[in-house]
Design a protein around this motif. Structure first.
Motif, PDB file in Angstrom:
ATOM      1  N   TRP A 193       0.860  -1.180   0.000  1.00  0.00           N
ATOM      2  CA  TRP A 193       0.000   0.000   0.000  1.00  0.00           C
ATOM      3  C   TRP A 193       0.901   1.236   0.000  1.00  0.00           C
ATOM      4  CZ3 TRP A 193      -4.895  -1.438  -0.713  1.00  0.00           C
ATOM      5  CH2 TRP A 193      -5.903  -0.460  -0.678  1.00  0.00           C
ATOM      6  N   VAL A 194       1.354   1.634  -1.179  1.00  0.00           N
ATOM      7  CA  VAL A 194       2.284   2.749  -1.337  1.00  0.00           C
ATOM      8  C   VAL A 194       1.660   3.769  -2.285  1.00  0.00           C
ATOM      9  CG1 VAL A 194       4.617   3.461  -1.959  1.00  0.00           C
ATOM     10  CG2 VAL A 194       4.219   1.177  -1.019  1.00  0.00           C
ATOM     11  N   ALA A 195       1.764   5.034  -1.924  1.00  0.00           N
ATOM     12  CA  ALA A 195       1.238   6.113  -2.761  1.00  0.00           C
ATOM     13  C   ALA A 195       2.306   7.188  -2.908  1.00  0.00           C
ATOM     14  CB  ALA A 195      -0.033   6.713  -2.159  1.00  0.00           C
ATOM     15  N   PRO A 196       2.546   7.686  -4.119  1.00  0.00           N
ATOM     16  CA  PRO A 196       3.521   8.769  -4.295  1.00  0.00           C
ATOM     17  C   PRO A 196       2.912  10.118  -3.949  1.00  0.00           C
ATOM     18  CG  PRO A 196       2.631   8.117  -6.414  1.00  0.00           C
ATOM     19  CD  PRO A 196       2.004   7.209  -5.396  1.00  0.00           C
ATOM     20  N   GLU A 197       3.753  11.014  -3.474  1.00  0.00           N
ATOM     21  CA  GLU A 197       3.381  12.403  -3.218  1.00  0.00           C
ATOM     22  C   GLU A 197       4.349  13.290  -3.992  1.00  0.00           C
ATOM     23  OE1 GLU A 197       3.320  13.197   0.983  1.00  0.00           O
ATOM     24  OE2 GLU A 197       1.154  12.928   1.078  1.00  0.00           O
ATOM     25  N   PRO A 198       4.075  13.503  -5.282  1.00  0.00           N
ATOM     26  CA  PRO A 198       5.008  14.319  -6.077  1.00  0.00           C
ATOM     27  C   PRO A 198       5.176  15.702  -5.452  1.00  0.00           C
ATOM     28  CG  PRO A 198       3.378  13.228  -7.473  1.00  0.00           C
ATOM     29  CD  PRO A 198       2.918  13.060  -6.064  1.00  0.00           C
ATOM     30  N   PRO A 199       6.376  16.292  -5.542  1.00  0.00           N
ATOM     31  CA  PRO A 199       7.469  15.795  -6.388  1.00  0.00           C
ATOM     32  C   PRO A 199       8.537  15.001  -5.678  1.00  0.00           C
ATOM     33  CG  PRO A 199       7.866  18.058  -5.753  1.00  0.00           C
ATOM     34  CD  PRO A 199       6.581  17.677  -5.094  1.00  0.00           C
ATOM     35  N   ASP A 200       8.468  14.846  -4.339  1.00  0.00           N
ATOM     36  CA  ASP A 200       9.634  14.271  -3.653  1.00  0.00           C
ATOM     37  C   ASP A 200       9.269  13.471  -2.414  1.00  0.00           C
ATOM     38  OD1 ASP A 200       8.763  16.339  -2.092  1.00  0.00           O
ATOM     39  OD2 ASP A 200      10.583  17.533  -2.210  1.00  0.00           O
ATOM     40  N   ALA A 201       8.143  12.795  -2.366  1.00  0.00           N
ATOM     41  CA  ALA A 201       7.746  12.076  -1.157  1.00  0.00           C
ATOM     42  C   ALA A 201       6.945  10.830  -1.515  1.00  0.00           C
ATOM     43  CB  ALA A 201       6.938  12.981  -0.225  1.00  0.00           C
ATOM     44  N   LEU A 202       6.943   9.888  -0.554  1.00  0.00           N
ATOM     45  CA  LEU A 202       6.154   8.664  -0.651  1.00  0.00           C
ATOM     46  C   LEU A 202       5.408   8.471   0.654  1.00  0.00           C
ATOM     47  CD1 LEU A 202       8.737   6.165  -2.232  1.00  0.00           C
ATOM     48  CD2 LEU A 202       6.836   7.261  -3.413  1.00  0.00           C
ATOM     49  N   VAL A 203       4.259   7.815   0.582  1.00  0.00           N
ATOM     50  CA  VAL A 203       3.464   7.473   1.764  1.00  0.00           C
ATOM     51  C   VAL A 203       3.231   5.963   1.742  1.00  0.00           C
ATOM     52  CG1 VAL A 203       1.312   7.814   3.000  1.00  0.00           C
ATOM     53  CG2 VAL A 203       2.361   9.731   1.819  1.00  0.00           C
ATOM     54  N   ILE A 204       3.514   5.312   2.864  1.00  0.00           N
ATOM     55  CA  ILE A 204       3.393   3.858   2.966  1.00  0.00           C
ATOM     56  C   ILE A 204       2.459   3.527   4.119  1.00  0.00           C
ATOM     57  CG2 ILE A 204       4.623   1.678   3.171  1.00  0.00           C
ATOM     58  CD1 ILE A 204       7.167   3.109   2.348  1.00  0.00           C
ATOM     59  N   ASP A 205       1.459   2.729   3.863  1.00  0.00           N
ATOM     60  CA  ASP A 205       0.571   2.230   4.914  1.00  0.00           C
ATOM     61  C   ASP A 205       1.176   0.936   5.448  1.00  0.00           C
ATOM     62  OD1 ASP A 205      -1.436   1.340   6.564  1.00  0.00           O
ATOM     63  OD2 ASP A 205      -3.053   1.916   5.210  1.00  0.00           O
ATOM     64  N   LEU A 206       1.753   0.995   6.660  1.00  0.00           N
ATOM     65  CA  LEU A 206       2.458  -0.146   7.257  1.00  0.00           C
ATOM     66  C   LEU A 206       1.565  -0.989   8.150  1.00  0.00           C
ATOM     67  CD1 LEU A 206       5.878   1.438   8.268  1.00  0.00           C
ATOM     68  CD2 LEU A 206       5.384   0.008   6.302  1.00  0.00           C
ATOM     69  N   THR A 207       0.285  -0.791   8.090  1.00  0.00           N
ATOM     70  CA  THR A 207      -0.615  -1.531   8.971  1.00  0.00           C
ATOM     71  C   THR A 207      -0.445  -3.034   8.750  1.00  0.00           C
ATOM     72  OG1 THR A 207      -2.197   0.293   8.839  1.00  0.00           O
ATOM     73  CG2 THR A 207      -2.995  -1.814   9.692  1.00  0.00           C
ATOM     74  N   GLY A 208      -0.041  -3.742   9.803  1.00  0.00           N
ATOM     75  CA  GLY A 208       0.124  -5.194   9.729  1.00  0.00           C
ATOM     76  C   GLY A 208       1.386  -5.642   9.038  1.00  0.00           C
ATOM     77  N   CYS A 209       2.350  -4.753   8.754  1.00  0.00           N
ATOM     78  CA  CYS A 209       3.571  -5.138   8.036  1.00  0.00           C
ATOM     79  C   CYS A 209       4.841  -4.972   8.857  1.00  0.00           C
ATOM     80  CB  CYS A 209       3.705  -4.308   6.756  1.00  0.00           C
ATOM     81  SG  CYS A 209       2.360  -4.502   5.576  1.00  0.00           S
ATOM     82  N   ALA A 210       4.817  -4.149   9.889  1.00  0.00           N
ATOM     83  CA  ALA A 210       6.053  -3.827  10.611  1.00  0.00           C
ATOM     84  C   ALA A 210       6.660  -5.050  11.298  1.00  0.00           C
ATOM     85  CB  ALA A 210       5.786  -2.722  11.632  1.00  0.00           C
ATOM     86  N   HIS A 211       5.836  -5.980  11.771  1.00  0.00           N
ATOM     87  CA  HIS A 211       6.384  -7.130  12.486  1.00  0.00           C
ATOM     88  C   HIS A 211       7.221  -8.032  11.582  1.00  0.00           C
ATOM     89  CE1 HIS A 211       2.835  -8.892  10.536  1.00  0.00           C
ATOM     90  NE2 HIS A 211       3.413 -10.083  10.726  1.00  0.00           N
ATOM     91  N   LEU A 212       7.029  -7.935  10.271  1.00  0.00           N
ATOM     92  CA  LEU A 212       7.824  -8.746   9.344  1.00  0.00           C
ATOM     93  C   LEU A 212       9.270  -8.283   9.279  1.00  0.00           C
ATOM     94  CD1 LEU A 212       5.230  -8.974   6.425  1.00  0.00           C
ATOM     95  CD2 LEU A 212       5.678 -10.663   8.202  1.00  0.00           C
ATOM     96  N   PHE A 213       9.548  -7.072   9.756  1.00  0.00           N
ATOM     97  CA  PHE A 213      10.903  -6.521   9.726  1.00  0.00           C
ATOM     98  C   PHE A 213      11.467  -6.330  11.130  1.00  0.00           C
ATOM     99  CE2 PHE A 213       8.751  -5.336   5.868  1.00  0.00           C
ATOM    100  CZ  PHE A 213       9.705  -5.505   4.885  1.00  0.00           C
ATOM    101  N   GLY A 214      10.819  -6.912  12.133  1.00  0.00           N
ATOM    102  CA  GLY A 214      11.314  -6.811  13.492  1.00  0.00           C
ATOM    103  C   GLY A 214      10.792  -5.625  14.261  1.00  0.00           C
ATOM    104  N   GLY A 215       9.711  -5.027  13.820  1.00  0.00           N
ATOM    105  CA  GLY A 215       9.147  -3.884  14.519  1.00  0.00           C
ATOM    106  C   GLY A 215       9.338  -2.599  13.735  1.00  0.00           C
ATOM    107  N   GLU A 216       8.666  -1.562  14.207  1.00  0.00           N
ATOM    108  CA  GLU A 216       8.699  -0.282  13.498  1.00  0.00           C
ATOM    109  C   GLU A 216      10.074   0.364  13.508  1.00  0.00           C
ATOM    110  OE1 GLU A 216       5.629   1.895  15.366  1.00  0.00           O
ATOM    111  OE2 GLU A 216       3.990   0.925  14.249  1.00  0.00           O
ATOM    112  N   PRO A 217      10.787   0.429  14.657  1.00  0.00           N
ATOM    113  CA  PRO A 217      12.134   1.031  14.617  1.00  0.00           C
ATOM    114  C   PRO A 217      13.080   0.292  13.681  1.00  0.00           C
ATOM    115  CG  PRO A 217      11.332   0.902  16.870  1.00  0.00           C
ATOM    116  CD  PRO A 217      10.384   0.100  16.041  1.00  0.00           C
ATOM    117  N   ALA A 218      13.025  -1.049  13.698  1.00  0.00           N
ATOM    118  CA  ALA A 218      13.908  -1.814  12.821  1.00  0.00           C
ATOM    119  C   ALA A 218      13.564  -1.582  11.355  1.00  0.00           C
ATOM    120  CB  ALA A 218      13.814  -3.305  13.161  1.00  0.00           C
ATOM    121  N   LEU A 219      12.267  -1.472  11.049  1.00  0.00           N
ATOM    122  CA  LEU A 219      11.875  -1.212   9.663  1.00  0.00           C
ATOM    123  C   LEU A 219      12.375   0.151   9.204  1.00  0.00           C
ATOM    124  CD1 LEU A 219       8.519  -2.025   7.999  1.00  0.00           C
ATOM    125  CD2 LEU A 219       9.393   0.294   7.824  1.00  0.00           C
ATOM    126  N   MET A 220      12.245   1.181  10.058  1.00  0.00           N
ATOM    127  CA  MET A 220      12.695   2.512   9.666  1.00  0.00           C
ATOM    128  C   MET A 220      14.212   2.574   9.540  1.00  0.00           C
ATOM    129  SD  MET A 220      10.049   4.860  11.880  1.00  0.00           S
ATOM    130  CE  MET A 220      10.601   6.388  11.141  1.00  0.00           C
TER     131      MET A 220
END
Length: 553
Positions: free
Chosen positions: A98-125
């Motif tokens: 669930w990714v949406a671009p914000e032209p001209p220089d940004a992205l928005v990602i809906d991480l709902t239910g995805c952060a645990h796959l990378f070890g949590g939110e701090p680890a994902l960031m």
């Protein structure tokens, strides 16, 4: 109920760093990208060296040069920056679909239910920061329950926006070296080695669940994504931070500053919904063939291309698309790659029409020690309308039409084959032009990107077969047709003449060729046998006189 978590990625130096990836030496000097805003040149993106000198985004170029006379600039190319942002959009899909671009220089990602796959939110960031650093990009992040809060945290919290790219990065080497180098691991491209500690996340860029309001309260009111006029009004009243708006009556805020301020407050705190609309990934059509043993014979390559083309055309046919431009990549056993591009005069998903073009390119492939993988991609494709069922009468009419268009299909195939050899843009055709000026009566268009003209407009007065730029004729400077004149070093005497035909210049255009004013054209048959097209220019910004512009057959 699962809590919604939104990650905002802002690339504050996207335009400059995109150019630095192609020209790494720009990273070591003050460098900025210049765009136009309100008919003025302003800074749209800059690197760290330029920012340290006091240059900022939105600054007029003349002021930036006053601060740094050695500032190197490049013109902004918005469509290329947008294409690069679309590439980053595909990269961000590894963290969430669930990714949406914000032209001209940004992205928005809906991480709902995805952060645990990378070890949590701090680890994902931390992983996002590491990936961006490997790509040579500066990034600022914000994570919260709402899009408005995440946007504010990414742009108004103190974060280090620089990348740790160094001189050993593979992307900073010469292009020829990069093309012949094997694929390196990320810590050999300027990243951190395995086991090294990742950079610590800046404080305040993550708002806990249900804590969006408290996280953005100390931020300035500009973090609410409101216009500059409303910001100035709030600052004049002493309302400089979002926390200052907490105790204010909402009805008074809406009445004084408009409904937009209250709506942005509600979106930032989650009181009003703000959905994220992910951009649909563009259709990509490609086929890859890995070979158990390297090949180098032309017949083997042709057989592999036939299999690739059949598979690619089947996918195109299923989606109702036709390939217009193909890219062929040949990966050799020595970890190098050669690519070729070929164009077709008409979009098609028929292997019988695409394979002859590919066979013509086989001789240009350097197999080297052997080819172990081939990849074919339709980098430009167009929709092909599906056929509809018809009755006997309609089917007979369509069959007759196909027979009449048989020559047209053969012409398209001929254009494709000639274009594969000499270039598609080298084949041109003439189209009627919408102008009464003789030299603008026909247009030269690329044959592959235009349709043949059905009917040429018939001009009431005949035009010469050959036209050239007006050449001076030595004759008396009078509107009357001369009895003798000299042109190209020869003397002529008119035996017959038709005219005059008055043609006036286009008053809405300043054509240097027509500054001599209106012209009176004559078709003159001379005693030497030539039939010339003469005209008398009545004068304007230039002097008057006689000229010759063409010759009839």
């Amino acid at each position: 109920m699962r809590h919604r978590r939104i990650l905002s990625l802002w690339f504050p130096r996207l335009g400059a760093e995109r150019l630095i990836r192609a020209e790494p030496w720009l990273a070591d000097i003050p460098f900025a990208v210049v765009g136009e805003e309100a008919q003025a040149q302003v800074i749209t993106s800059l690197n760290d060296r330029a920012q340290q000198l006091g240059i900022y985004r939105g600054q007029p170029l003349r002021d930036a040069h006053a601060l740094c006379a050695d500032l190197v600039t490049r013109s902004a190319i918005p469509h290329r920056d947008l294409a690069f942002l679309n590439v980053l959009h595909r990269w961000a899909g590894r963290y969430s679909p669930w990714v949406a671009p914000e032209p001209p220089d940004a992205l928005v990602i809906d991480l709902t239910g995805c952060a645990h796959l990378f070890g949590g939110e701090p680890a994902l960031m931390q992983q996002v920061a590491q990936d961006c650093a490997d790509l040579g990009l500066s990034v600022r992040q914000g994570l919260a329950d709402t899009l408005g809060a995440a946007w504010a945290l990414a742009r108004f919290t103190r974060q280090d926006a620089t990348s740790h790219r160094n001189g050993d990065a593979i992307d900073q080497e010469a292009r020829a070296t990069r093309s012949r180098a094997g694929k390196r691991r990320h810590w050999e491209r300027g990243g951190l080695p395995p086991g090294a500690p990742a950079q610590d996340l800046p404080q305040g860029c993550i708002a806990g669940i249900g804590q969006s309001w408290s996280a953005i309260s100390p931020l300035p009111v500009a973090a609410l994504r409101i216009d500059a006029h409303t910001q100035n009004q709030l600052n004049r009243l002493g309302l400089r931070r979002i926390a200052d708006l907490i105790g204010q009556p909402r009805a008074g805020l809406a009445r004084r500053f408009g409904r937009g301020l209250v709506d942005q407050l509600d979106k930032a705190t989650g009181s009003a919904p703000e959905p994220i609309s992910p951009a649909r990934a563009p259709d990509r059509f490609s086929a890859r063939l890995s070979l158990p043993d390297p090949i180098g014979l032309a017949d083997d390559v042709a057989e592999a291309l036939a299999r690739l083309t059949g598979h690619l055309c089947e996918r195109l046919k299923q989606r109702g698309r036709g390939a217009r431009v193909l890219r062929l990549e040949a990966y050799r056993a020595d970890h190098t790659m050669q690519w070729l591009t070929l164009k077709s005069a008409v979009a098609s998903h028929d292997p019988a029409r695409l394979m002859p073009l590919l066979r013509m390119k086989i001789d240009e492939i350097d197999a080297g020690p052997g080819i172990d993988m081939l990849r074919l991609e339709a980098i430009q494709h167009e929709p092909i309308h599906a056929r509809t069922m018809a009755g006997h009468a309609e089917a007979a009419a369509r069959g007759q039409a196909r027979q009449e268009k048989g020559l047209e299909t053969a012409t398209e195939d001929l254009l494709s084959r000639l274009g594969a050899r000499i270039g598609m843009d080298e084949i041109t055709r003439r189209h009627p032009g919408n102008s009464h000026i003789p030299e603008k009566g026909a247009l030269v268009l690329a044959a592959a990107w235009s349709e043949p003209a059905q009917d040429w407009p018939r001009h009431p007065v005949r035009r010469p077969l050959q036209l050239w730029r007006p050449e001076p004729v030595h004759a008396p400077d009078t509107p009357a047709l001369p009895k003798r004149f000299r042109w190209r070093g020869r003397d002529f005497a008119p035996k017959g003449a038709t005219g005059p035909e008055r043609i006036a210049p286009e008053w809405w255009l300043d054509d240097p060729e027509w500054r001599s004013g209106p012209r009176d054209y004559w078709r003159v048959e001379t005693d030497k046998g030539e039939r010339l097209w003469l005209f008398y220019a009545h004068g304007g910004a230039m002097s008057s006189g006689w000229f010759c512009q063409g010759e009839f057959a």
